[in-house]
Design a protein around this motif. Structure first.
Motif, PDB file in Angstrom:
ATOM      1  N   GLY A  15      -0.666  -1.259  -2.022  1.00  0.00           N
ATOM      2  CA  GLY A  15      -1.554  -0.143  -1.395  1.00  0.00           C
ATOM      3  C   GLY A  15      -3.211  -0.170  -1.056  1.00  0.00           C
ATOM      4  N   ASN A  16      -3.780   0.353  -0.174  1.00  0.00           N
ATOM      5  CA  ASN A  16      -4.912   0.479   0.029  1.00  0.00           C
ATOM      6  C   ASN A  16      -5.397   0.880  -0.900  1.00  0.00           C
ATOM      7  N   ASP A  17      -7.240   0.786  -1.491  1.00  0.00           N
ATOM      8  CA  ASP A  17      -7.740   1.889  -1.873  1.00  0.00           C
ATOM      9  C   ASP A  17      -8.659   3.069  -1.542  1.00  0.00           C
ATOM     10  N   SER A  18      -8.738   3.740  -2.199  1.00  0.00           N
ATOM     11  CA  SER A  18      -8.592   5.271  -1.322  1.00  0.00           C
ATOM     12  C   SER A  18     -10.297   4.975  -0.564  1.00  0.00           C
ATOM     13  N   GLY A  19     -10.353   5.402   0.809  1.00  0.00           N
ATOM     14  CA  GLY A  19     -11.097   5.352   1.648  1.00  0.00           C
ATOM     15  C   GLY A  19     -11.090   3.782   2.660  1.00  0.00           C
ATOM     16  N   GLY A  20      -9.946   3.560   2.246  1.00  0.00           N
ATOM     17  CA  GLY A  20     -10.007   2.443   2.641  1.00  0.00           C
ATOM     18  C   GLY A  20      -8.562   2.565   4.568  1.00  0.00           C
ATOM     19  N   PHE A  21      -9.181   1.639   5.480  1.00  0.00           N
ATOM     20  CA  PHE A  21      -9.562   1.562   6.649  1.00  0.00           C
ATOM     21  C   PHE A  21      -8.401   0.928   6.816  1.00  0.00           C
ATOM     22  N   LEU A  22      -7.109   0.032   7.173  1.00  0.00           N
ATOM     23  CA  LEU A  22      -6.414  -0.993   7.548  1.00  0.00           C
ATOM     24  C   LEU A  22      -5.661  -1.146   8.772  1.00  0.00           C
ATOM     25  N   VAL A  23      -6.309  -2.321   9.441  1.00  0.00           N
ATOM     26  CA  VAL A  23      -6.385  -2.331  11.080  1.00  0.00           C
ATOM     27  C   VAL A  23      -4.970  -3.707  11.132  1.00  0.00           C
ATOM     28  N   ILE A  24      -4.573  -3.044  11.812  1.00  0.00           N
ATOM     29  CA  ILE A  24      -3.113  -4.548  11.937  1.00  0.00           C
ATOM     30  C   ILE A  24      -3.718  -4.750  13.930  1.00  0.00           C
ATOM     31  N   THR A 172     -12.108  -1.646   7.012  1.00  0.00           N
ATOM     32  CA  THR A 172     -11.744  -2.251   5.250  1.00  0.00           C
ATOM     33  C   THR A 172     -11.212  -4.372   4.944  1.00  0.00           C
ATOM     34  N   SER A 173     -10.337  -3.315   5.889  1.00  0.00           N
ATOM     35  CA  SER A 173      -8.962  -5.209   5.938  1.00  0.00           C
ATOM     36  C   SER A 173      -8.179  -5.495   7.108  1.00  0.00           C
ATOM     37  N   VAL A 174      -8.840  -6.994   8.089  1.00  0.00           N
ATOM     38  CA  VAL A 174      -8.113  -6.732   9.394  1.00  0.00           C
ATOM     39  C   VAL A 174      -7.610  -7.707   9.098  1.00  0.00           C
ATOM     40  N   ILE A 175      -6.646  -7.834   9.381  1.00  0.00           N
ATOM     41  CA  ILE A 175      -4.922  -8.676   9.973  1.00  0.00           C
ATOM     42  C   ILE A 175      -4.796  -8.415  11.370  1.00  0.00           C
ATOM     43  N   THR A 176      -4.498  -9.953  11.361  1.00  0.00           N
ATOM     44  CA  THR A 176      -4.392 -10.607  12.645  1.00  0.00           C
ATOM     45  C   THR A 176      -2.882 -10.895  12.774  1.00  0.00           C
ATOM     46  N   VAL A 177      -2.358 -10.912  13.755  1.00  0.00           N
ATOM     47  CA  VAL A 177      -0.971 -11.236  13.777  1.00  0.00           C
ATOM     48  C   VAL A 177      -0.977 -11.955  14.555  1.00  0.00           C
ATOM     49  N   ILE A 190      -6.258 -12.765   7.382  1.00  0.00           N
ATOM     50  CA  ILE A 190      -6.626 -11.824   6.938  1.00  0.00           C
ATOM     51  C   ILE A 190      -8.008 -11.433   6.670  1.00  0.00           C
ATOM     52  N   THR A 191      -8.732 -10.716   6.937  1.00  0.00           N
ATOM     53  CA  THR A 191     -10.423 -10.875   6.751  1.00  0.00           C
ATOM     54  C   THR A 191     -10.357  -9.377   5.823  1.00  0.00           C
ATOM     55  N   LYS A 192     -10.917  -9.290   4.464  1.00  0.00           N
ATOM     56  CA  LYS A 192     -10.831  -8.223   3.670  1.00  0.00           C
ATOM     57  C   LYS A 192     -12.671  -8.532   3.023  1.00  0.00           C
ATOM     58  N   ARG A 193     -12.854  -7.046   2.915  1.00  0.00           N
ATOM     59  CA  ARG A 193     -14.233  -6.631   2.810  1.00  0.00           C
ATOM     60  C   ARG A 193     -13.785  -5.477   1.370  1.00  0.00           C
ATOM     61  N   SER A 194     -14.477  -6.319   0.514  1.00  0.00           N
ATOM     62  CA  SER A 194     -14.041  -5.212  -1.045  1.00  0.00           C
ATOM     63  C   SER A 194     -15.860  -4.369  -1.182  1.00  0.00           C
ATOM     64  N   LYS A 195     -16.040  -3.222  -1.846  1.00  0.00           N
ATOM     65  CA  LYS A 195     -16.531  -2.200  -2.141  1.00  0.00           C
ATOM     66  C   LYS A 195     -17.728  -2.956  -2.727  1.00  0.00           C
ATOM     67  N   VAL A 199     -16.448 -10.379   1.247  1.00  0.00           N
ATOM     68  CA  VAL A 199     -15.918 -11.042   2.549  1.00  0.00           C
ATOM     69  C   VAL A 199     -15.246 -11.919   2.269  1.00  0.00           C
ATOM     70  N   LEU A 200     -13.249 -11.720   2.163  1.00  0.00           N
ATOM     71  CA  LEU A 200     -12.298 -12.698   1.747  1.00  0.00           C
ATOM     72  C   LEU A 200     -11.735 -12.585   3.016  1.00  0.00           C
ATOM     73  N   GLN A 201     -11.415 -14.439   2.676  1.00  0.00           N
ATOM     74  CA  GLN A 201     -10.135 -14.255   4.821  1.00  0.00           C
ATOM     75  C   GLN A 201      -9.269 -15.081   3.994  1.00  0.00           C
ATOM     76  N   ASP A 202      -7.907 -15.086   4.426  1.00  0.00           N
ATOM     77  CA  ASP A 202      -6.735 -16.567   4.283  1.00  0.00           C
ATOM     78  C   ASP A 202      -6.298 -15.953   5.275  1.00  0.00           C
ATOM     79  N   GLU A 203      -5.080 -17.138   5.047  1.00  0.00           N
ATOM     80  CA  GLU A 203      -4.403 -17.278   6.791  1.00  0.00           C
ATOM     81  C   GLU A 203      -2.405 -17.416   5.849  1.00  0.00           C
ATOM     82  N   GLU A 204      -2.204 -17.298   6.564  1.00  0.00           N
ATOM     83  CA  GLU A 204      -0.430 -16.377   5.216  1.00  0.00           C
ATOM     84  C   GLU A 204       0.553 -16.762   6.590  1.00  0.00           C
ATOM     85  N   ILE A 205       1.705 -17.318   5.995  1.00  0.00           N
ATOM     86  CA  ILE A 205       2.745 -16.851   7.043  1.00  0.00           C
ATOM     87  C   ILE A 205       3.591 -15.956   6.586  1.00  0.00           C
TER      88      ILE A 205
END
Length: 303
Positions: A15-24, A172-177, A190-195, A199-205
């Motif tokens: 779940g995204n926080d209120s006002g969250g904008f996720l881009v895949i 607020t979050s970008v997932i590049t697949v 994944i790049t995630k920006r907190s309020k 900026v947090l980044q990670d890679e996951e399979i």
């Protein structure tokens, strides 16, 4: 639904926080649409109200795999059959992509609480609406109101880099697949920006099952190094030259020993800075015939 330990991708699915904008963000090498459908499924499992703008896929295709109990909270707005309104019977057209129109659209549903807006996809909209207008609408949607969160698919290889950067800057979050090593796996960057601005980044399979369940595997580093994408490999600009720009060890050693004409030795510096007594000097003493006027040094010229 999700099967994994607590990871960044799992947190976004929950779940995204209120006002969250996720881009895949996807490309022709790997489609992010199944992951977008997994986000719809997860939102319905949380008993959220979901509105979907269909531009590139039909309602039947996006519904496939979704469980029946939550479908009464799922509202599709068909722009797939007539996206430009040429036949004048489409439920939604690209020219209606504005904050006012979307707010009115969401408020028409019988559910009163804020909804999650899913866009399939922003690429189609960006090809018919100017990027500044699209970004303005997305920024307004982020501020809340009738829409609590936005999730959108974006085909990055179909736009100029500046357009992709502008949209992702708002997110607020970008997932590049991209494709994984195994056929049923994919890599998510994944790049995630907190309020607070961090900026947090990670890679996951991860992998997606037919029921849209997302299973997150180990980190890519635990599975060995994947061969680099040819587009990401840096080409050597000196590879096809007819002359050599590099020095061998012998040539480099000879270069370091070479005395340059503007570099003085220690002995020469000493001789110049501390001349010996009796060394040659030129002294000039003006005589009576020298007519040198300090006020007019060119007085002796016939001009």
């Amino acid at each position: 639904m999700l099967t994994s330990h607590c990871t960044m991708l799992s947190e976004l699915l929950q779940g995204n926080d209120s006002g969250g904008f996720l881009v895949i963000q996807d490309s022709c090498r790997y489609s992010g649409r199944d992951l977008l459908r997994s986000f719809i499924s997860s939102a319905l499992d949380r008993e959220e109200v979901v509105h979907v703008l269909c531009f590139e896929s039909s309602e039947e295709e996006l519904k496939d795999g979704l469980r029946a109990p939550g479908l009464q909270r799922l509202h599709f707005h068909n722009a797939y059959s007539d996206p430009l309104g040429w036949m004048d019977h489409s439920a939604f057209t690209v020219d209606k992509f504005s904050f006012e129109e979307l707010t009115h659209l969401v408020k028409q549903s019988p559910h009163s609480r804020p909804a999650t807006l899913v866009i399939d996809s922003l690429t189609w909209i960006l090809r018919h609406v100017s990027p500044p207008a699209v970004c303005k609408t997305l920024q307004q949607l982020k501020k809340g109101g009738a829409v609590r969160a936005v999730a959108a698919l974006l085909h990055a290889d179909m736009h100029q880099r500046g357009t992709v950067g502008s949209v992702c800057h708002l997110a607020t979050s970008v997932i590049t697949v991209s494709p994984g090593i195994k056929g049923d796996e994919a890599l998510a960057k994944i790049t995630k920006r907190s309020k607070s601005g961090k900026v947090l980044q990670d890679e996951e399979i991860f992998s997606i099952k037919e029921d849209l369940t997302v299973t997150i595997q180990n980190k890519p580093s635990h599975l060995g190094h994947k061969q680099a994408d040819p587009e990401e490999q840096q080409t050597d600009p000196t590879a096809n030259l007819t002359f050599n720009l590099r020095l061998s060890d012998t040539e480099r050693e000879a270069k370091e020993k070479l005395a340059l004409p503007f570099m003085f030795s220690k002995e020469k510096k000493t001789a110049l800075l501390h001349p010996n007594q009796g060394s040659g000097r030129i002294l000039y003493e003006p005589d009576a015939n020298d007519d040198f006027d300090q006020e007019d040094p060119d007085d002796d010229l016939d001009v």
